[in-house]
Structure formats: structure tokens, C-alpha cells
Design a protein around this motif. Structure first.
Motif, mmCIF file in Angstrom:
data_model
loop_
_atom_site.group_PDB
_atom_site.id
_atom_site.type_symbol
_atom_site.label_atom_id
_atom_site.label_comp_id
_atom_site.label_asym_id
_atom_site.label_seq_id
_atom_site.Cartn_x
_atom_site.Cartn_y
_atom_site.Cartn_z
ATOM 1 N N ASN A 274 27.341 44.156 47.900
ATOM 2 C CA ASN A 274 27.958 43.541 46.725
ATOM 3 C C ASN A 274 26.860 43.498 45.652
ATOM 4 O O ASN A 274 26.046 42.595 45.612
ATOM 5 N N VAL A 275 26.822 44.503 44.780
ATOM 6 C CA VAL A 275 25.609 44.764 43.991
ATOM 7 C C VAL A 275 25.443 43.847 42.779
ATOM 8 O O VAL A 275 26.323 43.055 42.448
ATOM 9 N N SER A 276 24.306 44.042 42.131
ATOM 10 C CA SER A 276 23.884 43.170 41.040
ATOM 11 C C SER A 276 24.918 43.042 39.928
ATOM 12 O O SER A 276 25.156 41.948 39.418
ATOM 13 N N GLY A 277 25.540 44.147 39.527
ATOM 14 C CA GLY A 277 26.507 44.085 38.429
ATOM 15 C C GLY A 277 27.765 43.320 38.813
ATOM 16 O O GLY A 277 28.366 42.630 37.985
ATOM 17 N N GLU A 278 28.150 43.416 40.081
ATOM 18 C CA GLU A 278 29.323 42.675 40.551
ATOM 19 C C GLU A 278 29.041 41.168 40.486
ATOM 20 O O GLU A 278 29.910 40.358 40.146
ATOM 21 N N TYR A 279 27.823 40.816 40.839
ATOM 22 C CA TYR A 279 27.375 39.424 40.807
ATOM 23 C C TYR A 279 27.254 38.928 39.357
ATOM 24 O O TYR A 279 27.763 37.867 39.001
ATOM 25 N N ALA A 280 26.603 39.755 38.529
ATOM 26 C CA ALA A 280 26.345 39.338 37.144
ATOM 27 C C ALA A 280 27.635 39.133 36.354
ATOM 28 O O ALA A 280 27.726 38.224 35.531
ATOM 29 N N MET A 281 28.650 39.947 36.619
ATOM 30 C CA MET A 281 29.914 39.799 35.885
ATOM 31 C C MET A 281 30.513 38.422 36.129
ATOM 32 O O MET A 281 30.976 37.758 35.200
ATOM 33 N N VAL A 282 30.521 38.009 37.398
ATOM 34 C CA VAL A 282 31.115 36.712 37.726
ATOM 35 C C VAL A 282 30.260 35.577 37.179
ATOM 36 O O VAL A 282 30.761 34.606 36.612
#
Ligand code: PBG
Length: 324
Positions: A274-282
Motif C-alpha cells: 500500500n504505497v506512499s501515494g495511496e497513503y498521502a492521498m488519504v
């Protein structure tokens, strides 16, 4: 077994939290999560990152403190990424005996035994050009890169890595790494292959954290085209033939169909990143008040498990201690 309304009412099993819990099909547990961590040179360093709110770069001494905490909280393992003092064209910091990840591993082996030590094996954090291998002309040269990746893996295990996760996407790297590990007496060390790793825009915040943005071009000549699914299965089949123990899909949420296909096709453990961009969006949407972070994060991770991943590498691992 056909019956319909009014005999059938699916809402009957949704009437209370206890009932919902009894019929829940997918359970997310702390045991399923691995926490990515970034190690940097120096002492007493805890540097926060703009693109990855809540994630900090840690010097080895601070990493030890953080990992002792994670272990006490019940997180089973961490995957280490390193930022070297210096970068060069051959990424020599990746396989240096006293490299940053090697130093971190020795400290963790000594001071936080019992917390599983995984390492990402790739050259992009260590090369001056930011690509995942040796450059020839304008592209990464596959075969000369294999030897450097194999040396990196062997030096990680010698320093205390217990699981090796190759993320470079060179052809033949699983065989090269497996051969080198076996030759060095490390035949018991498992390989978690980032088998289906896509050339994704969602790695953006990670590249700031790991200082690994390519100086020219992009990674599309070695990472997979996001449009391809059958090719992911070929990657997985080849990695298994070469000796991979676990298959990983990365990123996770835009690729749930790939996770499901890999789970159905191969009888080996399947993991997802579950990569950085998926985390950052939320994180960003939550900071703006647009969604509830806890609910959105749990929903995303449950979705990844439901799709078929048994283990998830996630920047939320630590926070999930309080949320699950
Ligand atoms: C190294 C590597 C990357 C990630 C994990 N290992 C970046 C990349 O391929 O550019 C991305 C992880 C994330 O975005 O959280 N090759």
C-alpha cells in the motif's frame, strides 16, 4: 438455493455490531502488517517528510527506539529503506559492509531481537542518477545490475536481514539473488519478490522520502505498464521458477484485480504494498476534513486483504495499533 424478498432480507445480518462481527468475512489484524522505515546517517535524527505526513526519517539510534516501540505494540516486522551518505553511479552504498541499512540491521539484531527485519533490495536510493541499476546509454543495463543486487542481498543478510524483498524489476534477479544467497550459506533466507511492480505515479512521496527520483527519464523500461494484467502473471510465474517464496503486488489499491488473479493462480503467499501515494492521498483529504482517516485507511487495507493479499506493507501499520 433461490429465494427472494420477502423471504430473503440481507439486512437481517446487519442489525447490530455483534452480528456484523460474527458474519464478517475479512479480518484485518496487526499481524498482517509490515511497517516501512527510512534510515538516514547521523545521530539523533528524526526528520519529518512533507509528502508522507507522520512518517519520519530516522538515524540508526532513533530507529532502534522506534523499532522497540513497534515491537512492544505488536507490529510483527519492519522493512528498511536506506539513504546513504553518498551516491555514485554503481550504487555502491547499497552493498557496502558499513552501508546505512547494514548498520541499521546490526543494531536491530542486537537491540530489538524478535522484530522481523525485512529489507528492500534495490539500487535507486544509492545511485547518483536515481535509477534502479547500472546505466548504459540512456537505459538500465539488466545483466550487470544483477550482480550488484545479489551483493546487496548477501550483505543485508550478513548484517542481519531475515527476509529479502527485491524491488528493482530486473529480469533474472530472483535467480541471481537466490544463487548468491545460497552460495553464501543463506539458503534459509526467504525472498519476497516485488513480482508485479508497476511504473506508478503513486510512488511520488516515497521518492522524496528515499531521495530516489530518477535524474532523467522514468522507470517504464523496467517497471510494468499499469495497463497490463496478463503480463503480471508471467512475471509471477517466472519469479516462482527462479525461487521466489512470496509474490508481492505493488501498488495495491489501483491493482486489486491483479492481487486477486495472483491469489487465485498461485499457491504461495501473496503480499501487497500500500504505497506512499495511496497513503498521502488519504492523509491529505483527512487533513482537509474531507474524510475520516481511520475509516478510510481501514477500509482500504481491508479491501486489499479481501482482494487476496495476506500481508500488507503499509505506512499506517503503527497507527493501526490504536485503530484495529
Ligand atoms: C525502490 C522502491 C520504490 C518503492 C519501494 N521500493 C520506489 C520506486 O520504485 O520508484 C515505492 C514505495 C512507496 O511508494 O511507498 N525501487
Amino acid at each position: 438455493m433461490t429465494s427472494s424478498f420477502p423471504a430473503t432480507r440481507l439486512r437481517r445480518l446487519r442489525g447490530s455490531a455483534a452480528l456484523r462481527s460474527l458474519v464478517r468475512e475479512t479480518e484485518l489484524r496487526l499481524d498482517d502488517l509490515v511497517m516501512p522505515l527510512f534510515v538516514v546517517p547521523g545521530e539523533g535524527v528524526r526528520r519529518s517528510l512533507d509528502g508522507l505526513p507522520g512518517i519520519i526519517q530516522l538515524s540508526v539510534d532513533e530507529l532502534v527506539v522506534e523499532c522497540a516501540d513497534l515491537k512492544a505494540l505488536g507490529i510483527p516486522g519492519v522493512i528498511l529503506f536506506g539513504l546513504p551518505e553518498e551516491k555514485d553511479d554503481l550504487g555502491s552504498g547499497a552493498y557496502a559492509d558499513d552501508g546505512i541499512v547494514q548498520r541499521a540491521l546490526r543494531a536491530l539484531r542486537e537491540e530489538v531481537p524478535g522484530l522481523l527485519r525485512l529489507t528492500d533490495v534495490c539500487l535507486c536510493e544509492y545511485t547518483a542518477h536515481g535509477h534502479c541499476g547500472v546505466i548504459a546509454g540512456e537505459d538500465v543495463d539488466n545483466d550487470p545490475t544483477l550482480d550488484l543486487l545479489a551483493r546487496t542481498a548477501v550483505s543485508h543478510v550478513a548484517a542481519g536481514a531475515q527476509v529479502i524483498c527485491p524491488s528493482d524489476m530486473m529480469d533474472g534477479r530472483i535467480a541471481a539473488i537466490r544463487g548468491a544467497l545460497d552460495g553464501a550459506g543463506h539458503s534459509a533466507t526467504p525472498l519476497v519478490s516485488y513480482a508485479a511492480k508497476y511504473a506508478s505515479a503513486f510512488y511520488g512521496p516515497f521518492r522524496e522520502a528515499a531521495e530516489s527520483t530518477p535524474a532523467f527519464g522514468d522507470r517504464r523500461s523496467y517497471q510494468m505498464d499499469p495497463a497490463n494484467a496478463r503480463e503480471a502473471l508471467r512475471e509471477c510465474a517466472l519469479d516462482l521458477e527462479e525461487g521466489a517464496d512470496v509474490l508481492m503486488v505493488k501498488p495495491a489499491l489501483p491493482y486489486l484485480d491483479i492481487i486477486r488473479s495472483v491469489r487465485d493462480r498461485f499457491d504461495v503467499p501473496v503480499w501487497a504494498y500500500n504505497v506512499s501515494g495511496e497513503y498521502a492521498m488519504v492523509k491529505t483529504a483527512a487533513a482537509a476534513g474531507w474524510l475520516d482517516e481511520r475509516q478510510a485507511a481501514v477500509e482500504g487495507l481491508v479491501g486489499i486483504k479481501r482482494a487476496g493479499a495476506e500481508v500488507i506493507l503499509s505506512y499506517w501499520a503503527r497507527e493501526m495499533v490504536a485503530w484495529l
